[in-house]
Design a protein around this motif. Structure first.
Motif, PDB file in Angstrom:
ATOM      1  N   ASP A 263      70.274  45.470  49.574  1.00 18.48           N
ATOM      2  CA  ASP A 263      70.137  46.592  48.667  1.00 18.48           C
ATOM      3  C   ASP A 263      70.959  47.545  49.200  1.00 18.48           C
ATOM      4  OD1 ASP A 263      67.956  45.130  47.991  1.00 18.48           O
ATOM      5  OD2 ASP A 263      66.416  46.056  49.020  1.00 18.48           O
TER       6      ASP A 263
ATOM      7  N   LYS B  59      63.012  43.055  43.484  1.00 16.63           N
ATOM      8  CA  LYS B  59      63.323  42.433  45.170  1.00 16.63           C
ATOM      9  C   LYS B  59      62.813  40.826  45.199  1.00 16.63           C
ATOM     10  CE  LYS B  59      63.936  43.890  49.454  1.00 16.63           C
ATOM     11  NZ  LYS B  59      64.637  43.357  49.460  1.00 16.63           N
TER      12      LYS B  59
ATOM     13  N   ASP C 115      74.915  44.422  59.029  1.00 15.16           N
ATOM     14  CA  ASP C 115      74.944  42.899  58.025  1.00 15.16           C
ATOM     15  C   ASP C 115      74.911  43.551  56.752  1.00 15.16           C
ATOM     16  OD1 ASP C 115      74.825  41.305  60.380  1.00 15.16           O
ATOM     17  OD2 ASP C 115      72.699  41.636  59.341  1.00 15.16           O
TER      18      ASP C 115
ATOM     19  N   ALA D 248      62.002  41.166  55.735  1.00 17.26           N
ATOM     20  CA  ALA D 248      62.018  41.431  56.910  1.00 17.26           C
ATOM     21  C   ALA D 248      61.995  39.645  57.355  1.00 17.26           C
ATOM     22  CB  ALA D 248      60.125  42.429  57.397  1.00 17.26           C
ATOM     23  N   GLY D 249      62.617  39.031  56.530  1.00 15.33           N
ATOM     24  CA  GLY D 249      63.256  37.369  57.599  1.00 15.33           C
ATOM     25  C   GLY D 249      64.203  37.050  57.875  1.00 15.33           C
ATOM     26  N   GLY D 250      65.429  37.911  57.842  1.00 14.00           N
ATOM     27  CA  GLY D 250      66.263  37.776  58.677  1.00 14.00           C
ATOM     28  C   GLY D 250      67.590  37.453  57.476  1.00 14.00           C
ATOM     29  N   MET D 251      67.480  37.593  56.143  1.00 11.02           N
ATOM     30  CA  MET D 251      68.231  37.334  54.941  1.00 11.02           C
ATOM     31  C   MET D 251      69.301  38.145  54.789  1.00 11.02           C
ATOM     32  SD  MET D 251      65.923  34.543  53.492  1.00 11.02           S
ATOM     33  CE  MET D 251      67.675  33.294  52.384  1.00 11.02           C
ATOM     34  N   ALA D 252      68.736  39.334  55.637  1.00 12.39           N
ATOM     35  CA  ALA D 252      69.366  40.386  55.394  1.00 12.39           C
ATOM     36  C   ALA D 252      69.157  41.667  53.976  1.00 12.39           C
ATOM     37  CB  ALA D 252      71.066  40.595  55.025  1.00 12.39           C
ATOM     38  N   GLY D 253      67.742  41.655  53.579  1.00 12.11           N
ATOM     39  CA  GLY D 253      67.024  41.907  52.367  1.00 12.11           C
ATOM     40  C   GLY D 253      67.633  43.276  52.373  1.00 12.11           C
ATOM     41  N   GLY D 254      67.565  44.362  52.986  1.00 11.94           N
ATOM     42  CA  GLY D 254      67.980  45.644  52.950  1.00 11.94           C
ATOM     43  C   GLY D 254      68.990  46.428  53.307  1.00 11.94           C
TER      44      GLY D 254
ATOM     45  N   THR E 189      64.552  42.910  63.571  1.00  8.99           N
ATOM     46  CA  THR E 189      65.351  42.265  64.020  1.00  8.99           C
ATOM     47  C   THR E 189      65.736  43.172  65.824  1.00  8.99           C
ATOM     48  OG1 THR E 189      65.648  42.050  62.468  1.00  8.99           O
ATOM     49  CG2 THR E 189      68.215  42.143  64.145  1.00  8.99           C
TER      50      THR E 189
ATOM     51  N   ASN F 139      64.706  53.517  53.434  1.00 10.43           N
ATOM     52  CA  ASN F 139      65.237  52.578  52.562  1.00 10.43           C
ATOM     53  C   ASN F 139      66.604  52.381  52.256  1.00 10.43           C
ATOM     54  OD1 ASN F 139      66.045  50.608  50.437  1.00 10.43           O
ATOM     55  ND2 ASN F 139      63.566  50.771  49.989  1.00 10.43           N
ATOM     56  N   LEU F 140      67.033  51.599  52.768  1.00 12.13           N
ATOM     57  CA  LEU F 140      68.651  51.246  52.822  1.00 12.13           C
ATOM     58  C   LEU F 140      69.018  51.924  51.899  1.00 12.13           C
ATOM     59  CD1 LEU F 140      69.626  47.997  55.665  1.00 12.13           C
ATOM     60  CD2 LEU F 140      71.068  50.608  55.830  1.00 12.13           C
TER      61      LEU F 140
HETATM   62  P1  ATP Z   1      68.454  41.226  58.698  1.00  7.63           P
HETATM   63  O1  ATP Z   1      68.883  40.272  58.036  1.00  7.63           O
HETATM   64  O2  ATP Z   1      69.804  41.996  58.475  1.00  7.63           O
HETATM   65  O3  ATP Z   1      68.130  41.674  60.874  1.00  7.63           O
HETATM   66  P2  ATP Z   1      65.788  41.898  58.017  1.00  7.63           P
HETATM   67  O4  ATP Z   1      66.078  40.618  56.348  1.00  7.63           O
HETATM   68  O5  ATP Z   1      65.125  40.726  58.855  1.00  7.63           O
HETATM   69  O6  ATP Z   1      66.726  42.085  58.110  1.00  7.63           O
HETATM   70  P3  ATP Z   1      65.302  43.653  55.325  1.00  7.63           P
HETATM   71  O7  ATP Z   1      64.417  43.026  54.460  1.00  7.63           O
HETATM   72  O8  ATP Z   1      66.077  44.157  55.641  1.00  7.63           O
HETATM   73  O9  ATP Z   1      64.726  42.399  56.883  1.00  7.63           O
HETATM   74  O10 ATP Z   1      63.904  44.730  56.598  1.00  7.63           O
HETATM   75  C1  ATP Z   1      63.929  45.099  57.640  1.00  7.63           C
HETATM   76  C2  ATP Z   1      63.340  46.662  57.558  1.00  7.63           C
HETATM   77  O11 ATP Z   1      63.609  47.640  56.599  1.00  7.63           O
HETATM   78  C3  ATP Z   1      61.756  46.193  56.548  1.00  7.63           C
HETATM   79  O12 ATP Z   1      60.382  46.527  57.383  1.00  7.63           O
HETATM   80  C4  ATP Z   1      61.732  48.170  56.017  1.00  7.63           C
HETATM   81  O13 ATP Z   1      60.649  48.753  56.929  1.00  7.63           O
HETATM   82  C5  ATP Z   1      62.986  48.612  55.902  1.00  7.63           C
HETATM   83  N1  ATP Z   1      63.721  48.402  54.913  1.00  7.63           N
HETATM   84  C6  ATP Z   1      64.561  49.418  54.616  1.00  7.63           C
HETATM   85  N2  ATP Z   1      65.864  49.197  53.299  1.00  7.63           N
HETATM   86  C7  ATP Z   1      64.171  47.943  53.121  1.00  7.63           C
HETATM   87  C8  ATP Z   1      64.672  47.448  51.283  1.00  7.63           C
HETATM   88  N3  ATP Z   1      66.018  48.161  50.831  1.00  7.63           N
HETATM   89  N4  ATP Z   1      64.409  46.242  51.584  1.00  7.63           N
HETATM   90  C9  ATP Z   1      63.840  45.985  52.096  1.00  7.63           C
HETATM   91  N5  ATP Z   1      63.308  46.168  53.314  1.00  7.63           N
HETATM   92  C10 ATP Z   1      64.182  47.823  53.698  1.00  7.63           C
END
Ligand code: ATP
Length: 305
Positions: free
Chosen positions: A114, A100, A145, A105-111, A186, A75-76
């Motif tokens: 965090d 959360k 990101d 994993a929606g392309g909105m930089a959720g990880g 990604t 987890n980040l």
């Molecule tokens: P980005 O827009 O930066 O490419 P994203 O929004 O598409 O990212 P995230 O929600 O960041 O994707 O999650 C991508 C993957 O990272 C998840 O499937 C999960 O396995 C992993 N991950 C690690 N830490 C986290 C976190 N804190 N929250 C969500 N996913 C996390």
């Protein structure tokens, strides 16, 4: 350390999601990364990370997508705490709770959000005295990101996206985000970009002056004409059903529609809050997405609350 940290022994940080209003992608470099010109806009959908002293590093997560979030050291948020602890010779004895709301994993930089939030929360909890520059350096090590999640607002990212220059915004922009079922990885989307562009001349990525002007003017009609995402074709190739979502939003009155980052979330720029609610309702009714969320930008970066 904040007052709430002194009183309760915990620190909570609120951190926004992002949308890329421009995502220009260069050819794959020898190291596999791509040079980017990435115009980030922080949007008002937020995660909250709370750091509390504990015997060892542990993570919990709540929210509709919580089951998809890893609770181990991948987890980040955990990686951010470990990186900060290592740099300052501190025992990473902390419990991190992630509330959360940003789609996973929606392309909105959720990880990434965090990661930045956990870094700021642990920094406040441990009173490391780290400078803003040091925190940004750790963010850049965690992922391309992550630095933007710390600063928020609007910024141009170059290099792998992690070298940030703030960008001026002249007003509030209104958005609707259609959250798809399931995520898109990604790296897989970048792989598809490489496949689709193989043998073609991929131009050097550069920020579009008209887009920067539109952001500075605060004019959504001007911004709508300049939105672009070089990963959109790759995301659509991997998930063709996103075309129907994009069409449903534009049919309902969005000024422009695009895939958010690597997708599969789609973003709809609208002129005002009323249109935002109408487009969100139409997207939900269309059955082409899991849910639709309304948000405004720019939003502040990671902030202790
Ligand atoms: P980005 O827009 O930066 O490419 P994203 O929004 O598409 O990212 P995230 O929600 O960041 O994707 O999650 C991508 C993957 O990272 C998840 O499937 C999960 O396995 C992993 N991950 C690690 N830490 C986290 C976190 N804190 N929250 C969500 N996913 C996390």
């Amino acid at each position: 350390m904040t007052e709430s940290a002194t009183v309760t022994g915990s620190v909570t940080v609120r951190v926004p999601a992002k949308v890329n209003v421009q995502l220009a992608v260069g050819a794959a470099r020898p190291d596999g990364f791509h040079d980017l010109a990435n115009v980030f806009l922080a949007v008002g959908l937020y995660d909250e990370v709370t750091a509390v002293p504990a015997d060892e590093l542990t993570i919990t997560c709540s929210g509709p997508d919580a089951a998809q979030v890893p609770l181990d050291r991948s987890n980040l948020a955990a990686r951010a705490a470990l990186a900060l602890a290592e740099r300052y010779g501190i025992e990473p004895a902390v419990h991190l709770h992630i509330a959360k709301d940003i789609p996973v994993a929606g392309g909105m930089a959720g990880g990434s959000a965090d990661g930045a939030a956990a870094l700021l929360a642990c920094d406040a909890l441990w009173s490391t005295g780290a400078s803003r520059e040091e925190l940004l350096e750790i963010c850049a090590e965690l992922g391309s990101d992550v630095p933007f999640s710390l600063i928020g607002g609007a910024a141009l990212g170059t290099g792998r996206g992690e070298l940030l220059t703030p960008v001026e915004t002249g007003g509030t922009f209104h958005w609707v985000f259609a959250v798809a079922d399931g995520g898109l990885s990604t790296p897989v989307v970048f792989g598809e970009f490489d496949r689709l562009t193989a043998g073609t001349d991929v131009p050097e990525p550069a920020a579009a002056p008209a887009l920067l002007d539109a952001l500075a003017s605060g004019d959504p009609v001007a911004l709508a004409k300049t939105l672009s995402n070089d990963l959109q074709a790759a995301a659509l190739s991997l998930r063709p059903s996103l075309a129907a979502t994009l069409a449903a939003g534009t049919d309902a009155g969005a000024l422009a529609a695009l895939v958010s980052g690597s997708g599969p979330t789609t973003a709809f720029l609208v002129p005002d809050p009323e249109t935002a609610h109408r487009v969100a309702a139409a997207l939900t009714a269309s059955g082409t997405c899991r849910t639709a969320r309304v948000a405004v930008s720019p939003a502040p970066g990671a902030t202790v609350v």
